[in-house]
Scaffold this active site. Structure first.
Site, PDB file in Angstrom:
ATOM      1  NE  ARG A  82      60.783  -9.893 -29.095  1.00  0.00           N
ATOM      2  CZ  ARG A  82      60.612  -8.903 -28.203  1.00  0.00           C
ATOM      3  NH1 ARG A  82      61.666  -8.163 -27.852  1.00  0.00           N
ATOM      4  NH2 ARG A  82      59.440  -8.647 -27.674  1.00  0.00           N
ATOM      5  CG  LEU A  83      68.783  -9.169 -33.824  1.00  0.00           C
ATOM      6  CD1 LEU A  83      69.825  -8.207 -34.361  1.00  0.00           C
ATOM      7  CD2 LEU A  83      68.303 -10.125 -34.923  1.00  0.00           C
TER       8      LEU A  83
END
Length: 215
Positions: A191-192
């Site tokens: 989720r970066l």
């Protein structure tokens, strides 16, 4: 009740790095749109157009992008439609290109300006004839009692224009969204995600400031 809380996947198709960014956003948008077309995505030119009514209620709908350049993003519509009425009251709009398969999104903010009659006529007569006829049939966003009414009206108009050119309806036109910001979103592992926001440096200028945004 369907349990969707645990539905998720990793984004692993690659990142977006500052050194890859051109100095202005249209070059990157064109590259991404070309890749979306080459990937044979369904409706790669589909974009969500968000408008706001007089009470502040937002609305969204998908339309097809028909042209883009440094001047803006172009789409066509019935000028009596809900979106057109809302643009007349507040011309600030938001566009979103949801290229999920490529783990990408492009978000645009700007002001919608009516296209010239010449631009509208040129595009209208490039459409398939049935699409031209359909423009005469539907009072977009109005309430109707049955689909059969639309179909009957379509056949009536098809017969009327069977042997000649379909004229441009006075209630049909388009808009150019002159953009002041463009955000590129590329999915990332854990989720970066990579997000870069282009912001125009002054009205009417072609200079841009680029910020990386936290995911």
């Amino acid at each position: 009740m369907l349990d969707i809380a645990d539905l998720r996947r990793e984004y692993i198709k690659g990142g977006l790095h500052r050194e890859e960014l051109p100095v202005e956003p249209i070059a990157l948008f064109e590259r991404w749109l070309k890749q979306a077309c080459e990937a044979q995505l369904s409706d790669p030119t589909a974009m969500s157009v968000a408008t706001v009514d007089a009470s502040g209620q937002p609305f969204q709908r998908l339309v097809l992008l028909k042209h883009f350049d440094q001047q803006g993003f172009v789409f066509y519509t019935n000028l009596g439609s809900r979106k057109a009425q809302q643009i007349a009251g507040n011309a600030k709009v938001s566009l979103l290109f949801p290229w999920h398969t490529l783990e990408r999104q492009v978000h645009v903010t700007g002001v919608a300006e009516p296209l010239s009659t010449l631009e509208v006529v040129k595009y209208f007569h490039s459409r398939p004839k049935d699409s031209q006829i359909a423009a005469w049939v539907s009072r977009q966003s109005s309430r109707i009692s049955a689909r059969g009414l639309l179909e009957a009206k379509f056949m009536e108009m098809k017969q009327k224009f069977a042997n000649g050119e379909v004229p441009l309806p006075s209630f049909w036109g388009g808009y150019r969204v002159r953009f002041d910001s463009v955000e590129f979103w590329q999915g990332g592992a854990h989720r970066l995600h990579d997000r870069f926001l282009y912001t125009r440096l002054g009205e009417g200028k072609d200079a841009w400031h680029i910020d990386r945004l936290a995911p």
